[in-house]
Design a protein around this motif. Structure first.
Motif, mmCIF file in Angstrom:
data_model
loop_
_atom_site.group_PDB
_atom_site.id
_atom_site.type_symbol
_atom_site.label_atom_id
_atom_site.label_comp_id
_atom_site.label_asym_id
_atom_site.label_seq_id
_atom_site.Cartn_x
_atom_site.Cartn_y
_atom_site.Cartn_z
ATOM 1 N N ALA A 25 1.032 -1.339 0.096
ATOM 2 C CA ALA A 25 -0.236 -0.207 -0.130
ATOM 3 C C ALA A 25 0.835 0.969 0.374
ATOM 4 O O ALA A 25 0.302 2.404 -0.482
ATOM 5 N N HIS A 26 1.718 1.252 0.632
ATOM 6 C CA HIS A 26 3.126 2.782 1.050
ATOM 7 C C HIS A 26 3.545 2.645 -0.813
ATOM 8 O O HIS A 26 3.319 4.301 -0.667
ATOM 9 N N TYR A 27 3.622 1.552 -1.610
ATOM 10 C CA TYR A 27 3.769 2.567 -2.804
ATOM 11 C C TYR A 27 3.309 2.830 -3.947
ATOM 12 O O TYR A 27 2.971 3.490 -5.134
ATOM 13 N N TRP A 28 1.893 2.880 -3.197
ATOM 14 C CA TRP A 28 1.169 3.132 -4.140
ATOM 15 C C TRP A 28 -0.222 4.200 -3.379
ATOM 16 O O TRP A 28 -0.677 5.164 -3.965
ATOM 17 N N ARG A 29 0.108 5.185 -2.323
ATOM 18 C CA ARG A 29 -0.393 6.578 -1.690
ATOM 19 C C ARG A 29 -0.038 7.568 -2.605
ATOM 20 O O ARG A 29 1.302 8.078 -2.643
ATOM 21 N N MET A 30 -0.787 8.077 -2.986
ATOM 22 C CA MET A 30 -0.388 10.037 -3.107
ATOM 23 C C MET A 30 -0.112 10.737 -1.872
ATOM 24 O O MET A 30 -0.054 10.297 -0.785
ATOM 25 N N PRO A 31 1.003 11.544 -2.774
ATOM 26 C CA PRO A 31 1.792 12.060 -1.668
ATOM 27 C C PRO A 31 0.328 13.482 -0.910
ATOM 28 O O PRO A 31 -0.302 13.501 -1.634
ATOM 29 N N LYS A 32 0.724 13.386 0.585
ATOM 30 C CA LYS A 32 -0.469 14.161 0.755
ATOM 31 C C LYS A 32 -0.405 15.726 1.127
ATOM 32 O O LYS A 32 0.730 16.542 1.179
ATOM 33 N N TYR A 33 -1.033 16.808 1.092
ATOM 34 C CA TYR A 33 -0.074 18.499 0.879
ATOM 35 C C TYR A 33 -1.386 18.910 1.158
ATOM 36 O O TYR A 33 -2.352 19.043 1.896
ATOM 37 N N PHE A 34 -0.798 20.007 2.299
ATOM 38 C CA PHE A 34 -1.703 20.893 3.712
ATOM 39 C C PHE A 34 -1.542 21.827 2.826
ATOM 40 O O PHE A 34 -0.709 22.847 3.052
ATOM 41 N N PHE A 35 -3.022 22.679 3.437
ATOM 42 C CA PHE A 35 -3.071 24.686 2.948
ATOM 43 C C PHE A 35 -3.253 25.140 4.487
ATOM 44 O O PHE A 35 -4.810 25.093 4.411
ATOM 45 N N HIS A 36 -2.694 25.609 4.875
ATOM 46 C CA HIS A 36 -2.909 26.410 5.885
ATOM 47 C C HIS A 36 -3.312 28.170 5.607
ATOM 48 O O HIS A 36 -2.136 28.322 4.894
ATOM 49 N N ILE A 37 -3.899 28.641 5.709
ATOM 50 C CA ILE A 37 -4.028 29.426 5.656
ATOM 51 C C ILE A 37 -4.015 30.904 7.092
ATOM 52 O O ILE A 37 -4.524 30.969 8.234
ATOM 53 N N THR A 38 -3.613 31.987 7.039
ATOM 54 C CA THR A 38 -4.151 32.845 8.058
ATOM 55 C C THR A 38 -3.967 34.005 6.903
ATOM 56 O O THR A 38 -3.873 34.433 6.501
ATOM 57 N N HIS A 39 -5.517 35.062 8.142
ATOM 58 C CA HIS A 39 -5.793 36.161 7.479
ATOM 59 C C HIS A 39 -5.624 37.242 8.706
ATOM 60 O O HIS A 39 -4.785 37.077 9.551
ATOM 61 N N ASP A 40 -6.936 36.938 9.766
ATOM 62 C CA ASP A 40 -6.913 37.702 10.951
ATOM 63 C C ASP A 40 -6.655 36.464 11.960
ATOM 64 O O ASP A 40 -6.527 37.048 13.475
ATOM 65 N N ARG A 41 -6.632 35.248 11.530
ATOM 66 C CA ARG A 41 -6.376 34.197 12.230
ATOM 67 C C ARG A 41 -5.771 33.400 11.479
ATOM 68 O O ARG A 41 -6.108 32.875 10.343
ATOM 69 N N THR A 42 -4.660 32.374 12.146
ATOM 70 C CA THR A 42 -4.499 30.929 10.927
ATOM 71 C C THR A 42 -4.931 30.000 11.822
ATOM 72 O O THR A 42 -5.439 29.668 12.466
ATOM 73 N N GLU A 43 -5.497 29.545 10.190
ATOM 74 C CA GLU A 43 -5.982 27.468 10.388
ATOM 75 C C GLU A 43 -5.362 27.338 9.090
ATOM 76 O O GLU A 43 -5.196 26.504 8.466
ATOM 77 N N ILE A 44 -5.060 26.143 10.759
ATOM 78 C CA ILE A 44 -4.103 25.099 10.696
ATOM 79 C C ILE A 44 -4.949 23.800 9.711
ATOM 80 O O ILE A 44 -6.261 23.446 10.146
ATOM 81 N N ASP A 45 -4.957 22.868 8.402
ATOM 82 C CA ASP A 45 -5.520 22.350 7.837
ATOM 83 C C ASP A 45 -4.583 20.951 7.949
ATOM 84 O O ASP A 45 -3.729 20.813 7.979
ATOM 85 N N ARG A 46 -5.479 20.594 9.370
ATOM 86 C CA ARG A 46 -5.389 19.134 9.461
ATOM 87 C C ARG A 46 -5.422 18.754 8.625
ATOM 88 O O ARG A 46 -5.266 16.231 8.762
ATOM 89 N N GLU A 47 -6.484 17.402 7.414
ATOM 90 C CA GLU A 47 -7.084 16.885 6.827
ATOM 91 C C GLU A 47 -6.003 16.296 5.105
ATOM 92 O O GLU A 47 -5.236 15.757 5.490
ATOM 93 N N GLY A 48 -5.592 17.422 5.463
ATOM 94 C CA GLY A 48 -4.469 17.521 3.229
ATOM 95 C C GLY A 48 -5.773 16.871 2.502
ATOM 96 O O GLY A 48 -6.418 17.337 2.383
ATOM 97 N N GLU A 49 -4.758 17.189 1.512
ATOM 98 C CA GLU A 49 -5.465 16.866 0.310
ATOM 99 C C GLU A 49 -4.410 15.729 -0.198
ATOM 100 O O GLU A 49 -2.946 15.908 -0.487
#
Length: 119
Positions: A25-49
Protein backbone atom coordinates in the motif's frame (compact mmCIF):
# COMPACT_ATOMS: atom_id res chain seq x y z
CA UNK A 1 10.56 -9.28 -0.45
CA UNK A 2 11.29 -7.67 -3.83
CA UNK A 3 9.66 -10.60 -5.65
CA UNK A 4 6.54 -10.35 -3.48
CA UNK A 5 6.26 -6.62 -4.19
CA UNK A 6 6.70 -7.23 -7.93
CA UNK A 7 4.05 -9.94 -7.82
CA UNK A 8 1.63 -7.65 -6.01
CA UNK A 9 2.30 -4.84 -8.50
CA UNK A 10 1.75 -7.21 -11.43
CA UNK A 11 -1.53 -8.34 -9.83
CA UNK A 12 -2.65 -4.71 -9.57
CA UNK A 13 -1.84 -3.96 -13.17
CA UNK A 14 -3.74 -7.02 -14.36
CA UNK A 15 -6.69 -6.30 -12.10
CA UNK A 16 -6.68 -2.56 -12.80
CA UNK A 17 -7.36 -1.89 -9.13
CA UNK A 18 -5.64 0.20 -6.48
CA UNK A 19 -6.47 -2.27 -3.73
CA UNK A 20 -3.28 -3.61 -2.20
CA UNK A 21 -2.16 -5.58 0.76
CA UNK A 22 -0.59 -3.49 3.56
CA UNK A 23 2.96 -4.44 2.52
CA UNK A 24 2.46 -2.79 -0.88
CA UNK A 25 0.00 0.00 0.00
CA UNK A 26 2.85 2.39 0.79
CA UNK A 27 4.02 2.30 -2.82
CA UNK A 28 0.65 3.33 -4.24
CA UNK A 29 -0.38 6.10 -1.86
CA UNK A 30 -0.19 9.61 -3.26
CA UNK A 31 1.59 12.26 -1.17
CA UNK A 32 -0.51 14.47 1.04
CA UNK A 33 -0.36 18.26 0.94
CA UNK A 34 -1.69 20.77 3.46
CA UNK A 35 -2.96 24.29 2.84
CA UNK A 36 -2.70 26.52 5.93
CA UNK A 37 -4.39 29.93 5.78
CA UNK A 38 -3.55 33.03 7.81
CA UNK A 39 -5.71 36.15 7.62
CA UNK A 40 -7.13 37.56 10.83
CA UNK A 41 -6.31 34.18 12.44
CA UNK A 42 -4.45 31.04 11.40
CA UNK A 43 -6.43 28.07 10.14
CA UNK A 44 -4.37 24.88 10.14
CA UNK A 45 -5.36 22.31 7.52
CA UNK A 46 -5.40 19.07 9.52
CA UNK A 47 -6.89 16.87 6.78
CA UNK A 48 -4.75 17.72 3.79
CA UNK A 49 -5.32 16.51 0.28
CA UNK A 50 -3.74 13.65 -1.62
CA UNK A 51 -2.31 14.92 -4.90
CA UNK A 52 0.07 13.38 -7.43
CA UNK A 53 2.95 15.84 -6.95
CA UNK A 54 4.11 19.34 -5.96
CA UNK A 55 2.95 20.80 -9.29
CA UNK A 56 -0.59 19.59 -8.60
CA UNK A 57 -0.32 21.08 -5.10
CA UNK A 58 0.69 24.45 -6.60
CA UNK A 59 -2.24 24.38 -9.00
CA UNK A 60 -4.64 23.46 -6.18
CA UNK A 61 -3.19 26.27 -4.04
CA UNK A 62 -3.65 28.94 -6.71
CA UNK A 63 -7.18 27.85 -7.62
CA UNK A 64 -8.21 27.63 -3.96
CA UNK A 65 -6.55 30.96 -3.12
CA UNK A 66 -8.50 32.64 -5.91
CA UNK A 67 -11.77 31.22 -4.63
CA UNK A 68 -11.01 32.23 -1.03
CA UNK A 69 -9.95 35.75 -2.01
CA UNK A 70 -13.20 36.22 -3.92
CA UNK A 71 -15.07 35.34 -0.72
CA UNK A 72 -13.15 37.77 1.50
CA UNK A 73 -15.72 40.37 0.45
CA UNK A 74 -13.99 43.58 1.49
CA UNK A 75 -12.43 42.17 4.67
CA UNK A 76 -8.87 42.58 3.41
CA UNK A 77 -7.73 45.96 4.72
CA UNK A 78 -4.34 47.69 4.75
CA UNK A 79 -2.07 46.19 7.36
CA UNK A 80 -3.77 42.77 7.32
CA UNK A 81 -2.06 40.33 5.01
CA UNK A 82 -3.53 37.12 3.60
CA UNK A 83 -1.29 34.08 3.41
CA UNK A 84 -1.52 30.47 2.27
CA UNK A 85 1.30 28.10 3.16
CA UNK A 86 1.50 24.81 1.29
CA UNK A 87 3.31 22.04 3.13
CA UNK A 88 3.97 18.40 2.41
CA UNK A 89 3.09 15.54 4.74
CA UNK A 90 6.34 16.13 6.65
CA UNK A 91 5.37 19.81 7.20
CA UNK A 92 8.10 21.08 4.87
CA UNK A 93 6.99 24.40 3.40
CA UNK A 94 6.79 24.08 -0.38
CA UNK A 95 5.06 27.32 -1.38
CA UNK A 96 3.78 30.50 0.22
CA UNK A 97 1.16 32.70 -1.44
CA UNK A 98 1.11 36.13 0.16
CA UNK A 99 -1.26 39.00 -0.49
CA UNK A 100 -0.11 42.17 1.24
CA UNK A 101 -2.60 44.95 1.73
CA UNK A 102 -0.74 48.23 2.12
CA UNK A 103 -1.61 51.88 2.03
CA UNK A 104 1.38 53.80 0.71
CA UNK A 105 2.54 56.78 2.70
CA UNK A 106 2.02 59.94 0.72
CA UNK A 107 4.52 62.76 0.99
CA UNK A 108 2.15 65.73 1.32
CA UNK A 109 4.87 68.16 0.25
CA UNK A 110 5.16 66.48 -3.17
CA UNK A 111 1.42 66.47 -3.88
CA UNK A 112 0.67 70.04 -2.82
CA UNK A 113 -0.17 72.13 -5.84
CA UNK A 114 -0.31 69.11 -8.16
CA UNK A 115 3.20 69.86 -9.36
CA UNK A 116 2.29 73.14 -11.10
CA UNK A 117 4.46 76.18 -10.72
CA UNK A 118 3.06 79.62 -10.20
CA UNK A 119 4.03 82.16 -12.83
Amino acid sequence: MVDSVRAAVAKLIVRGSQETDPAVAHYWRMPKYFFHITHDRTEIDREGEELPDEHAAWKEATVTAGQILQGIDGKLVPGWDWRMEVTDEFQNTLYVLLIQAQKPKVDRRRTRGCGRRRP
